[in-house]
Design a protein around this motif. Structure first.
Motif: not given
Length: 397
Positions: A11-13, A40-43, A45-51, A76-79
């Motif tokens: 999730g997330g752009k 990826r920014a969080g969305a 049900g899906s936290p911010a992540a690195l892929e 969180g949003a700050g991440d």
């Protein structure tokens, strides 16, 4: 083009992206494996992540599903990621967030990839950063903050080489020279400064007129012509200016994109520049000719291009924007010569030379085709209009 927001990828752009070049035996002659890193920014049900995604050069596409994924911070949003810098060795990367920078170790096996968070206290509490950059040799790492604070670290010890809280009002762009000697930084107020990295001190401010704003900056990368490229805005007009880094004087300028520029990038071999606009277009420029070789319109329709990254092995770029995420684009530029093609041409030249030598040997009147002994023809003395020589007396004693 290949979008970066497929549901299978999470999730997330995509907020930021970078290429990863991995050499298994650390040899320059060894073939490199290429991957892409997405932040990826969080969305919902899906936290911010690195892929990390695989790259298929033949299809010019990224894998539909990530090879590895790691949540950034506590989700969180700050991440939410804001930028990615990959170490030239391809085994580490730094991801910038609103809180600071997070360090990750990349471990590549034959079929799997692992992303392992690492502790780096000096990076984690620096606050929001606008610019991240590793030096070409991987021995230096620099960050420039929204608060104008410049920090340069020795890598991998993360020892501070320079800590300047008031380098700029706020950072706009930054780059490190090919030889890791200089760092260039630009500010949102239009100023630009050159720093001597080893001395940890400012060297010179780039000259500009009162109505000019120096915005984006990149050093040349071909190793032959040490230049500095900067985009300079003067009212609605924007030009790309070239500086000589030996005396920091302007050499010349050219209007290339013809519209306000949001980002600037240079290929690893230094042959191409990429300029992204505020309305979603970008172009690739042949550095040798300083002419536009590729133009992509409406890639990020109506949204500023926030970053452009050249693929290390192919003429492909990843571009990002806040509205549309990431896009993969194959550049319409002349193909580069591969190593096997060069050897094939050399072999063809060698064979052609051998054939020409054989033909010359067989058909030309050369010394080794002259008749020998008693079969040699008499010299045409009548043509030379001279008397024939008198033969010596062959009578024995």
């Amino acid at each position: 083009m290949d979008g970066g927001d497929a549901p299978a990828a999470g999730g997330g752009k995509v907020a930021c992206a970078a290429w990863i070049r991995r050499r298994e035996d650390k040899s320059a002659a060894a073939p490199a494996r290429v991957f892409a890193a997405y932040g990826r920014a969080g969305a919902a049900g899906s936290p911010a992540a690195l892929e990390v995604l695989g790259f298929d050069a033949k299809e010019c596409s990224l894998s539909p599903s990530p090879l590895a994924r790691a949540v950034i911070g506590d989700g969180g949003a700050g991440d939410a990621p804001r930028g990615i810098a990959v170490h030239p060795a391809g085994d580490e990367l730094v991801c910038a967030t609103a809180k600071g920078c997070r360090l990750f170790k990349l471990i590549f096996d034959e079929f799997t990839v692992r992303i392992i968070p690492r502790d780096a206290p000096l990076l984690e509490s620096v606050g929001p950063q606008k610019c991240l950059a590793f030096s070409t040799d991987g021995a230096k790492f620099a960050i420039g903050g929204e608060d104008g604070h410049l920090r340069i670290f020795h890598w991998p010890s993360i020892k501070v080489l320079l800590d300047e809280p008031k380098a700029h009002k706020s950072f706009r762009d930054m780059d490190i020279s090919l030889d890791s000697e200089f760092l260039v930084s630009t500010s949102i107020d239009g100023s630009a400064r050159i720093w001597k990295i080893d001395e940890g001190a400012p060297l010179v401010n780039l000259t500009r007129s009162s109505d000019e704003k120096i915005e984006c900056c990149r050093f040349s990368r071909d190793g032959m012509k040490p230049f500095l490229f900067c985009t300079v805005a003067k009212g609605p007009k924007v030009v790309t200016v070239v500086w000589n880094i030996s005396d920091w004087e302007r050499i010349g300028y050219k209007r290339l994109l013809g519209k306000p520029i949001s980002t600037l990038s240079v290929s690893l071999d230094g042959k191409y520049l990429a300029l992204g606009s505020h309305d979603g277009d970008f172009c690739a420029v042949d550095v040798k000719k300083m002419e536009v070789s590729h133009w992509s319109k409406k890639v990020h329709l109506g949204s500023p291009v926030t970053s452009i990254e050249f693929c290390p092995s192919e003429r492909v770029v990843i571009s990002t924007s806040h509205q549309w995420g990431a896009e993969l684009t194959k550049l319409n530029v002349p193909a580069d010569w591969k190593e096997w093609q060069v050897w094939l041409v050399l072999l063809a030249l060698f064979l052609a030379s051998a054939v020409l030598f054989y033909v010359f040997f067989e058909r030309s009147d050369t010394f080794w085709n002259f008749p020998m002994g008693r079969h040699q023809p008499a010299k045409p003395w009548n043509v030379l209009k001279e008397s024939p020589p008198v033969p010596e007396d062959q009578t024995p004693w």
